[in-house]
Design a protein around this motif. Structure first.
Motif, PDB file in Angstrom:
ATOM      1  N   ARG A   1      66.738 -82.625  -4.197  1.00  0.00           N
ATOM      2  CA  ARG A   1      65.331 -82.331  -3.901  1.00  0.00           C
ATOM      3  C   ARG A   1      64.951 -81.001  -4.546  1.00  0.00           C
ATOM      4  N   VAL A   2      63.869 -81.020  -5.307  1.00  0.00           N
ATOM      5  CA  VAL A   2      63.306 -79.802  -5.891  1.00  0.00           C
ATOM      6  C   VAL A   2      61.845 -79.741  -5.459  1.00  0.00           C
ATOM      7  N   VAL A   3      61.467 -78.698  -4.719  1.00  0.00           N
ATOM      8  CA  VAL A   3      60.116 -78.556  -4.180  1.00  0.00           C
ATOM      9  C   VAL A   3      59.448 -77.355  -4.832  1.00  0.00           C
ATOM     10  N   ASN A   4      58.315 -77.612  -5.473  1.00  0.00           N
ATOM     11  CA  ASN A   4      57.564 -76.555  -6.159  1.00  0.00           C
ATOM     12  C   ASN A   4      58.471 -75.714  -7.057  1.00  0.00           C
ATOM     13  N   GLY A   5      59.375 -76.424  -7.741  1.00  0.00           N
ATOM     14  CA  GLY A   5      60.250 -75.768  -8.708  1.00  0.00           C
ATOM     15  C   GLY A   5      61.500 -75.153  -8.137  1.00  0.00           C
ATOM     16  N   GLN A   6      61.673 -75.191  -6.817  1.00  0.00           N
ATOM     17  CA  GLN A   6      62.826 -74.568  -6.169  1.00  0.00           C
ATOM     18  C   GLN A   6      63.782 -75.640  -5.655  1.00  0.00           C
ATOM     19  N   SER A   7      65.042 -75.530  -6.037  1.00  0.00           N
ATOM     20  CA  SER A   7      66.036 -76.499  -5.588  1.00  0.00           C
ATOM     21  C   SER A   7      66.340 -76.307  -4.110  1.00  0.00           C
ATOM     22  N   GLU A   8      66.448 -77.415  -3.401  1.00  0.00           N
ATOM     23  CA  GLU A   8      66.821 -77.407  -2.000  1.00  0.00           C
ATOM     24  C   GLU A   8      68.121 -78.195  -1.838  1.00  0.00           C
ATOM     25  N   PRO A   9      68.782 -78.083  -0.691  1.00  0.00           N
ATOM     26  CA  PRO A   9      70.027 -78.830  -0.498  1.00  0.00           C
ATOM     27  C   PRO A   9      69.809 -80.334  -0.622  1.00  0.00           C
ATOM     28  N   ASN A  10      70.848 -81.032  -1.090  1.00  0.00           N
ATOM     29  CA  ASN A  10      70.799 -82.491  -1.085  1.00  0.00           C
ATOM     30  C   ASN A  10      70.577 -82.993   0.338  1.00  0.00           C
ATOM     31  N   TYR A  11      69.941 -84.138   0.465  1.00  0.00           N
ATOM     32  CA  TYR A  11      69.693 -84.695   1.796  1.00  0.00           C
ATOM     33  C   TYR A  11      70.089 -86.165   1.831  1.00  0.00           C
ATOM     34  N   THR A  12      70.409 -86.622   3.023  1.00  0.00           N
ATOM     35  CA  THR A  12      70.862 -87.996   3.231  1.00  0.00           C
ATOM     36  C   THR A  12      69.876 -88.733   4.125  1.00  0.00           C
ATOM     37  N   GLU A  13      69.545 -89.947   3.736  1.00  0.00           N
ATOM     38  CA  GLU A  13      68.712 -90.821   4.564  1.00  0.00           C
ATOM     39  C   GLU A  13      69.426 -92.154   4.750  1.00  0.00           C
ATOM     40  N   ARG A  14      69.298 -92.698   5.959  1.00  0.00           N
ATOM     41  CA  ARG A  14      69.874 -94.004   6.251  1.00  0.00           C
ATOM     42  C   ARG A  14      68.813 -94.858   6.940  1.00  0.00           C
ATOM     43  N   ASP A  15      68.562 -96.055   6.409  1.00  0.00           N
ATOM     44  CA  ASP A  15      67.598 -96.985   6.990  1.00  0.00           C
ATOM     45  C   ASP A  15      68.340 -98.226   7.452  1.00  0.00           C
ATOM     46  N   VAL A  16      68.093 -98.642   8.694  1.00  0.00           N
ATOM     47  CA  VAL A  16      68.728 -99.827   9.254  1.00  0.00           C
ATOM     48  C   VAL A  16      67.638-100.753   9.792  1.00  0.00           C
ATOM     49  N   VAL A  17      67.594-101.990   9.309  1.00  0.00           N
ATOM     50  CA  VAL A  17      66.634-102.979   9.809  1.00  0.00           C
ATOM     51  C   VAL A  17      67.232-103.576  11.080  1.00  0.00           C
ATOM     52  N   SER A  18      66.704-103.151  12.216  1.00  0.00           N
ATOM     53  CA  SER A  18      67.376-103.441  13.488  1.00  0.00           C
ATOM     54  C   SER A  18      67.056-104.816  14.053  1.00  0.00           C
ATOM     55  N   GLY A  19      65.914-105.415  13.682  1.00  0.00           N
ATOM     56  CA  GLY A  19      65.598-106.736  14.219  1.00  0.00           C
ATOM     57  C   GLY A  19      64.152-107.119  13.991  1.00  0.00           C
ATOM     58  N   GLN A  20      63.818-108.348  14.396  1.00  0.00           N
ATOM     59  CA  GLN A  20      62.449-108.847  14.279  1.00  0.00           C
ATOM     60  C   GLN A  20      61.707-108.595  15.581  1.00  0.00           C
ATOM     61  N   VAL A  21      60.447-108.150  15.452  1.00  0.00           N
ATOM     62  CA  VAL A  21      59.632-107.819  16.618  1.00  0.00           C
ATOM     63  C   VAL A  21      58.206-108.295  16.381  1.00  0.00           C
ATOM     64  N   THR A  22      57.433-108.307  17.449  1.00  0.00           N
ATOM     65  CA  THR A  22      55.986-108.513  17.333  1.00  0.00           C
ATOM     66  C   THR A  22      55.320-107.142  17.326  1.00  0.00           C
ATOM     67  N   TYR A  23      54.505-106.891  16.306  1.00  0.00           N
ATOM     68  CA  TYR A  23      53.876-105.574  16.176  1.00  0.00           C
ATOM     69  C   TYR A  23      52.513-105.752  15.527  1.00  0.00           C
ATOM     70  N   GLU A  24      51.482-105.200  16.154  1.00  0.00           N
ATOM     71  CA  GLU A  24      50.110-105.264  15.644  1.00  0.00           C
ATOM     72  C   GLU A  24      49.708-106.707  15.309  1.00  0.00           C
TER      73      GLU A  24
ATOM     74  N   ASN B   1      62.750 -85.911  -6.532  1.00  0.00           N
ATOM     75  CA  ASN B   1      63.965 -86.384  -5.877  1.00  0.00           C
ATOM     76  C   ASN B   1      64.719 -87.288  -6.839  1.00  0.00           C
ATOM     77  N   GLU B   2      66.038 -87.112  -6.933  1.00  0.00           N
ATOM     78  CA  GLU B   2      66.863 -87.954  -7.785  1.00  0.00           C
ATOM     79  C   GLU B   2      68.080 -88.444  -7.012  1.00  0.00           C
ATOM     80  N   LEU B   3      68.478 -89.674  -7.288  1.00  0.00           N
ATOM     81  CA  LEU B   3      69.573 -90.296  -6.560  1.00  0.00           C
ATOM     82  C   LEU B   3      70.917 -89.693  -6.947  1.00  0.00           C
ATOM     83  N   VAL B   4      71.692 -89.335  -5.923  1.00  0.00           N
ATOM     84  CA  VAL B   4      73.058 -88.850  -6.109  1.00  0.00           C
ATOM     85  C   VAL B   4      74.056 -89.959  -5.828  1.00  0.00           C
TER      86      VAL B   4
END
Length: 239
Positions: free
Chosen positions: A55-78, A226-229
């Motif tokens: 991650r580089v924000v406004n030209g300044q490098s920040e620490p790498n970050y980790t994200e995890r997405d889990v599709v937990s199930g089917q629901v009724t929504y809106e 943002n670039e993939l590590v």
């Protein structure tokens, strides 16, 4: 602005989506359609995707970050009985998103999110992104009203363009990608913001390989790259 408008990036901007489950993204073929970058496996119930990015924000490098997405199930929504709940893990925080994935149309609709305990709903029918675009084609969408805990707080006017195929190199390696431009014209609390997300989405794997954000609100500007590590899809390494 990063807290409010950019929270949408948690799911809406993840190159989600249709054809193929190949975790080897070094697909050398070019395509005249962005459907090559729509991976339905990312949105299947039980899908578990972890990515590490620079991650580089406004030209300044920040620490790498980790994200995890889990599709937990089917629901009724809106009113959608086929919505899927996605758990969004980042550090010690767990947020949620509610999406509809239409594999036949190569589209993903984000209906709403729960971010830091606040429910954000996109009316009347969510934020829709279509990947059945030809090279050079732009899709413009009706104005989206944003409701936060039941009160309208913003409007979004959105367009999505498939520019071309492009091979790029990031810390994770070399990838063949779909170069997409996603534009938001936002009015939030009386302030107008233009945000342009230039996205390289991996052919076959559907992951965000690189994303550059440029936004302007009055005299204020914001940039982020943002670039993939590294990444795994259901435990398999993407390479």
């Amino acid at each position: 602005m990063k807290r409010s408008f950019f929270c949408v990036a948690l799911v809406v901007l993840n190159g989600c989506g249709g054809s193929g489950s190949d975790t080897n993204s070094n697909n050398s073929g070019n395509s005249t359609s962005a459907t090559a970058c729509f991976n339905a496996d990312l949105n299947a119930i039980g899908a578990d995707v972890t990515v590490v990015n620079t991650r580089v924000v406004n030209g300044q490098s920040e620490p790498n970050y980790t994200e995890r997405d889990v599709v937990s199930g089917q629901v009724t929504y809106e009113g959608y009985t086929n919505a899927r709940e996605v758990l969004l893990y980042e550090d010690s925080v767990v947020n949620k998103a509610y999406i509809v994935s239409d594999e036949s149309q190569q589209q993903v609709i984000t209906l709403g999110q729960i971010i830091d305990g606040e429910e954000i709903i996109y009316k009347p029918n969510g934020i829709q992104l279509d990947y059945n675009l030809r090279a050079g084609e732009t899709r413009e969408y009706p104005t989206v009203s944003v409701l936060t805990n039941g009160t309208q707080t913003a409007t979004y006017d959105i367009s999505f363009t498939f520019e071309k195929n492009e091979t790029i190199t990031v810390p994770a390696g070399e990838f063949n990608t779909c170069l997409m431009t996603l534009t938001f014209d936002v009015v939030e609390n009386g302030v107008s913001t233009n945000a342009v997300f230039t996205q390289n989405i991996g052919v076959s794997n559907g992951l965000m390989i690189r994303e550059e954000t440029n936004s302007t609100a009055g005299n204020s500007t914001f940039t982020e790259v943002n670039e993939l590590v590294s990444a795994t899809i259901n435990g398999e390494i993407v390479q």
